[in-house]
Design an enzyme around this catalytic site. Structure first.
Site, mmCIF file in Angstrom:
data_model
loop_
_atom_site.group_PDB
_atom_site.id
_atom_site.type_symbol
_atom_site.label_atom_id
_atom_site.label_comp_id
_atom_site.label_asym_id
_atom_site.label_seq_id
_atom_site.Cartn_x
_atom_site.Cartn_y
_atom_site.Cartn_z
ATOM 1 N N LEU A 421 37.880 -39.584 -45.422
ATOM 2 C CA LEU A 421 38.055 -39.045 -44.064
ATOM 3 C C LEU A 421 36.710 -38.693 -43.464
ATOM 4 O O LEU A 421 36.503 -38.762 -42.269
ATOM 5 C CB LEU A 421 38.904 -37.774 -44.116
ATOM 6 C CG LEU A 421 40.352 -37.953 -44.534
ATOM 7 C CD1 LEU A 421 40.968 -36.614 -44.843
ATOM 8 C CD2 LEU A 421 41.139 -38.633 -43.429
ATOM 9 N N GLY A 422 35.776 -38.290 -44.283
ATOM 10 C CA GLY A 422 34.473 -37.909 -43.769
ATOM 11 C C GLY A 422 33.496 -37.806 -44.915
ATOM 12 O O GLY A 422 33.878 -37.624 -46.069
ATOM 13 N N GLN A 423 32.222 -37.955 -44.590
ATOM 14 C CA GLN A 423 31.209 -37.920 -45.617
ATOM 15 C C GLN A 423 30.023 -37.166 -45.058
ATOM 16 O O GLN A 423 29.698 -37.344 -43.889
ATOM 17 C CB GLN A 423 30.787 -39.354 -45.966
ATOM 18 C CG GLN A 423 30.912 -39.654 -47.409
ATOM 19 C CD GLN A 423 30.888 -41.145 -47.698
ATOM 20 O OE1 GLN A 423 31.030 -41.976 -46.813
ATOM 21 N NE2 GLN A 423 30.708 -41.484 -48.941
ATOM 22 N N GLY A 425 26.531 -34.130 -45.898
ATOM 23 C CA GLY A 425 25.575 -33.530 -46.809
ATOM 24 C C GLY A 425 26.254 -32.788 -47.944
ATOM 25 O O GLY A 425 25.751 -32.738 -49.052
ATOM 26 N N THR A 428 32.225 -35.432 -50.006
ATOM 27 C CA THR A 428 33.105 -36.432 -49.422
ATOM 28 C C THR A 428 34.519 -35.853 -49.343
ATOM 29 O O THR A 428 34.939 -35.152 -50.251
ATOM 30 C CB THR A 428 33.122 -37.686 -50.309
ATOM 31 O OG1 THR A 428 31.780 -38.025 -50.588
ATOM 32 C CG2 THR A 428 33.799 -38.840 -49.622
ATOM 33 N N VAL A 429 35.218 -36.142 -48.234
ATOM 34 C CA VAL A 429 36.589 -35.667 -48.119
ATOM 35 C C VAL A 429 37.529 -36.871 -48.127
ATOM 36 O O VAL A 429 37.343 -37.814 -47.363
ATOM 37 C CB VAL A 429 36.796 -34.856 -46.830
ATOM 38 C CG1 VAL A 429 38.235 -34.386 -46.740
ATOM 39 C CG2 VAL A 429 35.869 -33.670 -46.800
ATOM 40 N N LYS A 442 38.450 -32.361 -51.188
ATOM 41 C CA LYS A 442 37.016 -32.306 -50.959
ATOM 42 C C LYS A 442 36.279 -32.418 -52.283
ATOM 43 O O LYS A 442 36.489 -31.635 -53.196
ATOM 44 C CB LYS A 442 36.660 -30.997 -50.268
ATOM 45 C CG LYS A 442 35.193 -30.905 -49.917
ATOM 46 C CD LYS A 442 34.956 -29.829 -48.887
ATOM 47 C CE LYS A 442 33.493 -29.800 -48.485
ATOM 48 N NZ LYS A 442 33.253 -28.954 -47.339
ATOM 49 N N ASP A 539 30.583 -18.625 -41.251
ATOM 50 C CA ASP A 539 30.116 -19.827 -40.563
ATOM 51 C C ASP A 539 31.116 -20.220 -39.480
ATOM 52 O O ASP A 539 31.602 -21.337 -39.447
ATOM 53 C CB ASP A 539 29.903 -20.959 -41.571
ATOM 54 C CG ASP A 539 29.040 -22.076 -40.988
ATOM 55 O OD1 ASP A 539 28.375 -21.829 -39.968
ATOM 56 O OD2 ASP A 539 29.051 -23.183 -41.547
#
Ligand SMILES: *[C@@H]1O[C@H](CO)[C@@H](O)[C@H](O)[C@H]1NC(C)=O
Ligand SMILES: *[C@@H]1O[C@H](CO)[C@@H](O)[C@H](O)[C@H]1NC(C)=O
Ligand SMILES: *[C@@H]1O[C@H](CO)[C@@H](O)[C@H](O)[C@H]1NC(C)=O
Ligand SMILES: *[C@@H]1O[C@H](CO)[C@@H](O)[C@H](O)[C@H]1NC(C)=O
Ligand SMILES: *[C@@H]1O[C@H](CO)[C@@H](O)[C@H](O)[C@H]1NC(C)=O
Ligand SMILES: *[C@@H]1O[C@H](CO)[C@@H](O)[C@H](O)[C@H]1NC(C)=O
Ligand SMILES: *[C@@H]1O[C@H](CO)[C@@H](O)[C@H](O)[C@H]1NC(C)=O
Ligand SMILES: *[C@@H]1O[C@H](CO)[C@@H](O)[C@H](O)[C@H]1NC(C)=O
Ligand SMILES: *[C@@H]1O[C@H](CO)[C@@H](O)[C@H](O)[C@H]1NC(C)=O
Ligand SMILES: *[C@@H]1O[C@H](CO)[C@@H](O)[C@H](O)[C@H]1NC(C)=O
Ligand SMILES: *[C@@H]1O[C@H](CO)[C@@H](O)[C@H](O)[C@H]1NC(C)=O
Length: 736
Positions: A421-423, A425, A428-429, A442, A539
């Site tokens: 789904l996303g990568q 720093g 990776t998800v 995750k 955050d």
């Protein structure tokens, strides 16, 4: 205090300046992309603000249909401007010709020049002459001191060859580098006796190599008007080499600088292999998806193509081996075992038995090792501690589940790349399916062993938080080197995308914004106070607020970033949170409090009101930070000038003022003067009630939002220039 604040701002701005200095002259959004049929890419442009420098301005003459572009000198029509090659200009108007009958003259001269432009004729051009008794010369005596020429004849006996230019009716010469202007003269080679036909015309011109095909018929024409004569022209940026460029070459991401060739001073930028686009724009070149239909990849027919950043991979199907490439080994059936078995069968069953035994032994040892390794990881990752925690709990429902690696592998189809789904720093998800429920898994990068106990505590606490507006942590898997975290899956992306990304599928209305704000505030207030142990988010930012399919806010990214190595940047230990949202007070004291979350939330509120990014170099320098911008606008009574137009249209003045005042309270420099998150939530609820939105809300709940690409957890790689700071994600902590 004031001085320190200034220092804080300076630090932000200097990191900005470094990122933006090279790209000060970017084209406006409204620049036309072409003139007639010709594409005009930056640094070229047809109007002020569109080209990099006047040298690259193109005059688009609209009195032609379709319109025709001309070089800056107004003399040369442009045929094409490829960013990775030479400009082609039309040479049809610059040739020397003479026909003995019509002119009566025996000599024709022309002068062709690119003076007034920074460009040079490419030495890929050929000086070409045609005729049956022709002497043509080309010269440039002023700068290069160059003169050359050729002779062309056709005798009675000669058969003129179509397509070849070898002296029979057509002759060619090379030209030197660096030619900017030249003279051509054309005359008959008088002394020759026996021309084929004295009445034929002669021509001389410059033309790009291989772009002109000589035909016998050309000799009987009186002009070249019917033919295209493209002439190649070299160009470059600036007037120095890559290394000497002031402030560095302006080549964007994924491109390389290269000195210009052909004695043109300056340099050019070229996209790296596997990338395409305009290297002169600040966004640079983009990854080519080689696997897409119509693109060339050398994957063999039976192999599957996977795009990677800057390249691609070919994967053979199951039970095949090889590199999967057409020009390589391709994919081969794993047939090796069959002949082996045949041989073995021939030599006797005993040997087979031996093999089987060895294999079983090998397999068993390997399996044992694997289990041992998993157990070791489980222990290293605090699995025993977590089990203990679980054992002491009564309400079984809310406890973190410990998933086995086999569960996770099954859920993600063995970490299938297509499930990503996303990568970023941090890691990776993956999207996964665990007992028929969509989850986000995750996989973080390296874990800091010294923080395992804190990590376990956090997993434990987080998984107990059961709030409608907090992304639920379902559990974790500890059997890998780095623990995997399993979250509830949220389908509609981040609040940041909905506010700032123009091409995002849908605009988020003011009532939705206000509701999302109230929900987020409620969730944070709950974390700060309602829970048995107070919890700080640390955050808060719009990329950490996810929206589900009904646009319900889900606060995310706690704890997980505990897995990020803490020594990445010196500043991480000092600065916690994300630039633009960071509480200046805690920045100075190094201590985060619940009021730091309030400050960050104030910035998110300002974002919702103004539609502005928390950090943007598009604003005046002293307003790079949205917080500063907002405060100074409020102090100068300019509030309604900075509020998003759409918000002004939809909102009620009192309500907008109320929210703006709330922002001001949240952004107070002294933490103690800021309201608590609970007060913020209450005030937002009151503001929402101040107008009856309920019927609209009802409507909204029924509409079915479906976004094209569901995205879930934001992994810390935002687009563009914010990315420098966005990796400084900081975990949720237990307030002490
Ligand atoms: C230019 O574009 C027009 C339509 O806009 C098209 O009819 C024409 O063929 C094009 N000419 C060239 C040379 O590509
Ligand atoms: C456009 O071309 C026409 C015809 O060649 C010429 O008369 C005119 O001056 C040109 N216009 C510009 C702006 O160069
Ligand atoms: C050239 O001149 C000769 C004699 O004057 C004439 O017969 C011939 O037709 C002319 N050719 C052309 C192409 O005008
Ligand atoms: C072309 O010829 C003219 C006249 O002979 C001369 O003045 C000029 O310098 C020449 N130009 C070049 C580029 O050689
Ligand atoms: C050259 O091409 C023309 C037509 O374009 C044709 O009539 C002629 O025969 C060709 N000549 C040769 C030598 O092929
Ligand atoms: C030119 O050709 C003519 C006949 O074709 C011949 O008489 C004459 O001598 C030739 N002149 C030269 C210089 O070759
Ligand atoms: C190079 O370009 C810069 C800025 O455009 C200019 O100031 C400088 O004089 C140029 N140098 C030369 C040698 O043309
Ligand atoms: C071009 O860029 C790539 C990666 O960005 C780098 O590996 C390569 O060395 C660069 N080549 C040159 C000539 O700068
Ligand atoms: C550009 O040219 C300079 C001097 O001629 C040379 O030192 C440098 O290595 C060249 N750079 C590239 C990227 O080719
Ligand atoms: C490049 O241009 C300079 C003058 O601009 C000239 O002195 C030099 O000879 C040229 N070099 C080549 C290879 O043409
Ligand atoms: C793919 O390769 C063929 C032959 O090598 C070439 O003609 C074509 O232009 C290529 N297509 C792309 C999109 O690069």
């Amino acid at each position: 205090m004031a001085q320190q604040l200034l220092l804080f701002q300076l630090m932000i701005f200097s990191s900005w300046a470094a990122a933006t200095i090279a790209f000060s002259s970017q084209p406006l959004q409204t620049c036309p992309q072409n003139c007639g049929n010709v594409t005009i890419p930056f640094p070229f442009g047809t109007s002020e603000g569109c080209y990099m420098d006047t040298e690259y301005s193109i005059t688009c003459n609209t009195s032609y249909n379709p319109p025709k572009p001309f070089l800056v000198d107004g003399q040369h029509e442009v045929l094409s401007i490829p960013l990775d090659g030479e400009i082609l200009i039309e040479g049809r108007r610059s040739y020397a010709s003479y026909c003995p009958n019509s002119t009566g003259s025996d000599l024709s001269k022309i002068h062709v020049s690119l003076n007034g432009s920074p460009f040079r004729f490419s030495n890929r051009n050929r000086f070409t002459a045609m005729g049956c008794n022709t002497m043509a010369t080309i010269s440039e005596l002023e700068v290069l001191g160059f003169a050359s020429g050729c002779l062309s004849f056709c005798t009675y006996q000669t058969v003129v060859d179509n397509g070849s230019c070898d002296g029979k009716g057509c002759c060619q010469n090379k030209i030197p580098k660096g030619l900017q202007g030249f003279n051509v003269s054309l005359s008959s080679a008088l002394t020759f006796n026996g021309t084929w036909e004295t009445s034929t015309c002669s021509f001389a011109f410059l033309v790009a190599e291989d772009s002109f095909s000589f035909q016998a018929l050309d000799l009987s024409e009186t002009s070249l008007n019917m033919k295209n004569i493209p002439v190649a022209v070299d160009w470059a940026i600036g007037n120095s080499t890559c290394e000497a460029a002031v402030g560095g070459p302006i080549c964007g991401p994924n491109s390389n600088c290269s000195n210009s060739s052909n004695n043109v001073t300056g340099y050019r930028c070229y996209c790296n292999k596997g990338f395409e686009g305009n290297p002169y724009l600040s966004i640079g070149c983009q990854d080519i998806n080689e696997c897409k239909e119509g693109y060339n990849n050398s994957c063999a027919a039976e192999a599957r193509c996977f795009n990677t950043y800057g390249s691609y991979e070919c994967k053979c199907p199951d039970h095949h081996h090889g590199d999967g490439r057409e020009d390589g080994q391709g994919c081969m059936h794993n047939t090796g075992a069959i002949p082996l078995v045949a041989i073995v069968a021939g030599t006797g069953l005993g040997i087979i038995f031996l093999f089987v035994c060895m294999f079983l032994l090998y397999w068993a040892i390997k399996r044992r090792k694997l289990i041992k390794l998993r157990e070791k990881f489980f222990e290293n990752n605090g699995g025993l501690l977590l089990r203990q925690h679980i054992a002491t709990r009564k309400d079984v429902e809310d406890i973190a589940k410990i998933f086995t690696l086999d569960d996770i592998k099954k859920a993600t189809n063995n970490f299938d790349e297509r499930r990503i789904l996303g990568q970023g720093g941090n890691g990776t998800v993956y999207k996964g399916i665990l007992s028929n429920k969509a989850v986000a898994i995750k996989k973080s990068k390296i874990v800091d062993q010294s923080q395992i106990i804190q990590f376990i505590n956090e997993v434990d606490i987080l998984s107990q938080i059961n709030h409608r507006n907090v992304v639920k942590l379902l559990g974790c898997c500890l059997e890998t080197e780095v623990p995997l975290l399993v979250y509830e899956f949220i389908s509609s992306g981040t609040l940041y995308e909905h506010i700032h990304e123009e091409n995002h599928a849908s605009y988020i209305s003011w009532e939705d914004r206000l509701r999302v704000a109230a929900e987020t505030a409620g969730a944070l207030a709950y974390l700060h106070s309602s829970h048995s142990i107070p919890v700080l988010h640390r955050d808060v930012k719009s990329t950490n607020i996810l929206l589900d399919d009904k646009y319900i806010a889900k606060v995310s990214d706690f704890g997980a970033s505990r897995l990020a190595p803490m020594d990445r940047i010196q500043m991480t230990t000092l600065v916690q949170g994300t630039f633009g949202y960071l509480d200046p007070e805690s920045f100075l004291t190094g201590q985060l409090t619940d009021k730091s979350d309030v400050y960050s939330f104030g910035v998110v509120l300002a974002e919702l009101l103004t539609g502005e990014k928390p950090l943007s170099s598009a604003r005046a320098e002293e307003h790079t930070s949205l917080a500063m911008y907002f405060i100074s606008s409020m102090e100068n009574n300019n509030l309604f000038q900075i509020i998003d137009d759409q918000v002004i249209e939809e909102g009620i003045k009192e309500q907008l003022l109320g929210v703006a005042n709330l922002v001001m309270k949240c952004l107070k420099v002294k933490g103690e003067k800021r309201p608590t998150m609970k007060e913020v939530a209450a005030e937002l609820d009151a503001l929402r009630m101040s107008n009856d939105y309920s019927w609209k809300q009802q409507n909204h709940m029924e509409s079915d939002y479906q976004l094209a690409e569901p995205l879930i957890i934001y992994v810390g790689e935002s687009s563009g220039q914010e990315s420098v700071e966005s990796n400084l994600l900081v975990p949720l902590h237990i307030a002490r």
